[in-house]
Design an enzyme around this catalytic site. Structure first.
Site, PDB file in Angstrom:
ATOM      1  N   GLU A  27       1.139  -1.178   0.430  1.00  0.00           N
ATOM      2  CA  GLU A  27      -0.171  -0.109  -0.159  1.00  0.00           C
ATOM      3  C   GLU A  27       1.309   1.158   0.395  1.00  0.00           C
ATOM      4  O   GLU A  27       0.890   2.113  -0.713  1.00  0.00           O
ATOM      5  CB  GLU A  27      -1.141  -0.314   1.446  1.00  0.00           C
ATOM      6  CG  GLU A  27      -1.825  -1.101   1.497  1.00  0.00           C
ATOM      7  CD  GLU A  27      -1.183  -2.118   2.246  1.00  0.00           C
ATOM      8  OE1 GLU A  27      -1.637  -3.107   2.888  1.00  0.00           O
ATOM      9  OE2 GLU A  27       0.124  -2.740   1.972  1.00  0.00           O
ATOM     10  N   CYS A  85      -1.990  -2.917   7.556  1.00  0.00           N
ATOM     11  CA  CYS A  85      -1.190  -3.096   8.759  1.00  0.00           C
ATOM     12  C   CYS A  85      -2.119  -1.783   9.651  1.00  0.00           C
ATOM     13  O   CYS A  85      -2.079  -0.823   9.307  1.00  0.00           O
ATOM     14  CB  CYS A  85      -0.605  -3.589   8.748  1.00  0.00           C
ATOM     15  SG  CYS A  85       0.658  -2.180   8.327  1.00  0.00           S
ATOM     16  N   ARG A 137      11.424 -23.383  -7.305  1.00  0.00           N
ATOM     17  CA  ARG A 137      12.213 -23.117  -5.936  1.00  0.00           C
ATOM     18  C   ARG A 137      12.495 -21.506  -5.708  1.00  0.00           C
ATOM     19  O   ARG A 137      12.609 -21.546  -4.642  1.00  0.00           O
ATOM     20  CB  ARG A 137      13.661 -23.680  -6.587  1.00  0.00           C
ATOM     21  CG  ARG A 137      13.954 -25.150  -7.085  1.00  0.00           C
ATOM     22  CD  ARG A 137      15.583 -25.662  -7.413  1.00  0.00           C
ATOM     23  NE  ARG A 137      15.439 -27.283  -7.293  1.00  0.00           N
ATOM     24  CZ  ARG A 137      16.283 -27.396  -7.640  1.00  0.00           C
ATOM     25  NH1 ARG A 137      18.087 -27.077  -8.370  1.00  0.00           N
ATOM     26  NH2 ARG A 137      16.359 -28.746  -7.709  1.00  0.00           N
TER      27      ARG A 137
END
Length: 319
Positions: free
Chosen positions: A53, A76, A185
């Site tokens: 963000e 968050c 991987r």
């Protein structure tokens, strides 16, 4: 799919660029959209900061005002020495609307990110997005079950063998399939083989695609014994809960390690590369504890099939 779902799916695809470099933070994608046009985009940067963000809002500047911000994970809400919370950044940028595809199980944010944005008078909503959940599978499993997301890779002949009777196994599949494996991987935090494979093949388990060599995952071996320098020992499949900061584990074999993880019900995704050859050699999978054939049914869903040169890749997810 409606427009919101499509934009969230696009943000989830963008989030793939963060994996696995964003560890220990989740790989998140964000898009700022206005009038059907992307104004800015962002994904979690190497080492976990800045967040997706913050990248998108920083690129958009004042143009973010009145736009819609699509984010794969709830922004968050907790302060960090490494930067302000994304919820506060969003409140300051004043987009007209925020749409997220996955709630954050982190107790520091869970629900609080959306609540803070709404309290600032910005429309914010959660729209369940399977694409966003899939893009965050490793992070979500770590937060909810305390373990990484596990992919088991098998390179097989048509008769289900991983090697000749003599043990020769290089190569079952062709160059295209091997290149695809190296790309997988590069998207993993850790890679694991069984002790027998380590002793017999001394595999490098690195990434040998041009430009991606630095993304080689940490190397692990399933053993209770000592391991060579540069390797880590995992005493049992269940011990993956002790693998610090590992969100994505790639299990490459051999037959014993594959069976051990399947028996422990710790495989979330199967990659089966199948070569058009008959070998009559060593089977790719050992006994993993099935007591009846009926127990084998209903465990896996085919999610993708594609040709890789002369080989075929099938991808299955655990049900």
């Amino acid at each position: 799919m409606n427009d919101d779902s499509r934009w969230l799916a696009a943000a989830a695809a963008l989030a793939a660029r963060a994996r696995p470099l964003s560890r220990p933070n989740p790989g998140v994608g964000a898009l700022l959209v206005k009038d059907g046009r992307v104004l800015a985009r962002g994904w979690t940067q190497e080492g976990g900061r800045p967040h997706a963000e913050a990248v998108a809002l920083g690129l958009a500047g004042d143009a973010a005002h009145g736009a819609t911000l699509y984010v794969t994970l709830e922004p968050c809400a907790h302060q960090s020495p490494r930067g302000p919370s994304c919820a506060d950044l969003i409140c300051a940028a004043r987009p007209a609307r925020v749409v997220i595809g996955c709630m954050d199980p982190d107790p520091r944010t869970s629900g609080a990110g959306l609540a803070r944005i709404r309290a600032a008078g910005i429309a914010a909503e959660y729209l369940h997005s399977p694409a966003c959940e899939e893009s965050l599978a490793g992070y979500l499993l770590q937060r909810t079950q305390g373990r990484p997301h596990v992919t088991l890779k098998l390179a097989l002949s048509l008769d289900g063998c991983i090697a000749m009777a003599s043990g020769e196994s290089q190569w079952i599949t062709g160059a295209e399939a091997r290149a695809h494996t190296h790309a997988q991987r590069a998207r993993s935090d850790a890679i694991l083989v069984g002790g027998g494979t380590l002793r017999a093949d001394t595999p490098r388990l690195d990434v040998r695609l041009p430009g991606l060599e630095a993304r080689s995952p940490t190397r692990w071996v399933l053993t209770r014994g000592t391991v060579p320098e540069g390797w880590n020992a995992l005493p049992s499949p269940e011990a993956i809960r002790d693998m610090d900061a590992v969100q994505y584990l790639f299990v490459e074999g051999g037959a014993g390690a594959a069976a051990a993880f399947l028996k422990a019900r710790l495989v979330d995704r199967l990659l089966i590369y199948r070569a058009p050859i008959l070998v009559g050699g060593r089977p790719g999978l050992g006994d993993y504890g099935l007591c009846a054939l009926s127990q084998a049914h209903g465990r896996w869903s085919l999610v993708e099939r594609r040709a890789l040169g002369s080989d075929t890749l099938e991808v299955y997810s655990a049900r």
